[in-house]
Design a protein around this motif. Structure first.
Motif, PDB file in Angstrom:
ATOM      1  N   ILE A   6     -31.159 -13.051 -29.699  1.00 30.32           N
ATOM      2  CA  ILE A   6     -29.807 -12.535 -29.894  1.00 30.32           C
ATOM      3  C   ILE A   6     -28.805 -13.579 -29.393  1.00 30.32           C
ATOM      4  O   ILE A   6     -28.667 -13.779 -28.178  1.00 30.32           O
ATOM      5  CB  ILE A   6     -29.612 -11.201 -29.153  1.00 30.32           C
ATOM      6  N   PRO A   7     -28.107 -14.275 -30.302  1.00 32.08           N
ATOM      7  CA  PRO A   7     -27.254 -15.399 -29.894  1.00 32.08           C
ATOM      8  C   PRO A   7     -26.192 -15.030 -28.863  1.00 32.08           C
ATOM      9  O   PRO A   7     -25.934 -15.802 -27.931  1.00 32.08           O
ATOM     10  CB  PRO A   7     -26.612 -15.846 -31.220  1.00 32.08           C
ATOM     11  N   GLU A   8     -25.563 -13.872 -28.986  1.00 28.32           N
ATOM     12  CA  GLU A   8     -24.470 -13.526 -28.089  1.00 28.32           C
ATOM     13  C   GLU A   8     -24.914 -13.308 -26.645  1.00 28.32           C
ATOM     14  O   GLU A   8     -24.094 -13.303 -25.724  1.00 28.32           O
ATOM     15  CB  GLU A   8     -23.740 -12.286 -28.593  1.00 28.32           C
ATOM     16  N   LEU A   9     -26.227 -13.124 -26.435  1.00 28.54           N
ATOM     17  CA  LEU A   9     -26.738 -12.930 -25.081  1.00 28.54           C
ATOM     18  C   LEU A   9     -27.192 -14.239 -24.441  1.00 28.54           C
ATOM     19  O   LEU A   9     -27.666 -14.230 -23.302  1.00 28.54           O
ATOM     20  CB  LEU A   9     -27.899 -11.930 -25.095  1.00 28.54           C
ATOM     21  N   SER A  10     -27.055 -15.344 -25.163  1.00 30.58           N
ATOM     22  CA  SER A  10     -27.545 -16.635 -24.669  1.00 30.58           C
ATOM     23  C   SER A  10     -26.412 -17.576 -24.284  1.00 30.58           C
ATOM     24  O   SER A  10     -26.584 -18.796 -24.267  1.00 30.58           O
ATOM     25  CB  SER A  10     -28.420 -17.296 -25.745  1.00 30.58           C
TER      26      SER A  10
END
Length: 275
Positions: free
Chosen positions: A57-61
């Motif tokens: 999940i890109p937004e959590l990285s």
């Protein structure tokens, strides 16, 4: 040993992860780094019916600076934070502490928020989050809430995280001008869990706080005035208040002595680092 059977969900967006957690309820767990969870699975100390992988999940990285807050997503690895170019300037206390977090191999896989969620009383990152007055953002399918670190940590490996809910980020106040920060730790080996860890913050007016991990069930904080008269007595009283216990790694007396000695040294370092 091998873990008990479970369903595996490789979520590619936050909605998918939250839906899986909602459906799984108390039998669902989030996995990112897995440095704490996987050993528990292998020993069957944890038996979730569903594992929800959030690493895709890109937004959590992301690590983001928003005003005076540093936002660290739930999938950000400890090594990623350690190598963040602005770490020393924006979060000097975390910079001083993070090399003590496990070993290089563990930091390459383990996540910042995973350590917060695990809530080991000897862990360095929960200690820093509480010392700096950080917050934890929790999400479920239809609700988002933000909890202060002092309220999130409720006991040894016990938090305010509810079934169907996950940590999406932690927010840590950035360095304040004229404030000094220092971190010190004693462990059996560098990278092992702390026998005692101390985080000190010294403010421009001379007042300070000392937060101690590795002794009580959660990190504990002592507020100290600018007047240093009786500071050793305050440290001694604080050390007794923590109610240290004997265990395999150290005696209660040794821990109390460390709180007094290490605490005094860490406070002096923080006071000398004010800029």
């Amino acid at each position: 040993m091998k873990p008990a059977p479970f369903d595996y969900v490789a979520a590619t967006d936050l909605s998918e992860a939250l839906d899986a957690l909602q459906e799984g309820g108390s039998d669902a767990r989030v996995i990112a780094g897995g440095q704490s969870l996987v050993p528990m699975l292998n020993m069957r100390l944890a038996r979730p019916a569903t594992l929800v992988d959030i690493t895709r999940i890109p937004e959590l990285s992301r690590i983001e600076a928003k005003g005076d807050q540093i936002i660290i997503g739930a999938a950000v690895r400890q090594a990623t934070l350690e190598s963040w170019p602005d770490l020393a300037d924006r979060l000097p206390l975390v910079r001083a502490a993070i090399s003590w977090v496990g070993h290089t191999q563990l930091r390459n896989r383990g996540t910042v928020c995973g350590s917060v969620a695990h809530a080991d009383p000897s862990a360095e990152l929960p200690l820093c989050l509480l010392a700096l007055g950080g917050t934890v953002t929790l999400r479920r399918r239809r609700k988002t809430r933000t909890v202060a670190a002092r309220d999130f940590f409720q006991g040894m490996m016990s938090t305010d995280l509810a079934p169907g809910e996950m940590i999406t980020s932690v927010s840590i106040p950035a360095r304040k001008q004229g404030t000094g920060y220092a971190f010190r730790e004693v462990a059996r080996r560098h990278g092992d869990f702390a026998i005692v860890a101390c985080a000190a913050i010294a403010r421009p007016d001379g007042s300070s706080t000392l937060t101690v991990g590795g002794v009580a069930d959660t990190p504990q904080t002592l507020d100290l005035p600018a007047d240093t008269t009786g500071r050793d007595d305050r440290l001694n009283e604080f050390a007794w208040h923590l109610q240290a216990r004997d265990d395999l790694h150290a005696t209660a007396r040794y821990r109390r002595d460390l709180v007094r000695r290490l605490g005094r040294t860490t406070l002096k370092e923080a006071l000398s680092c004010r800029d």
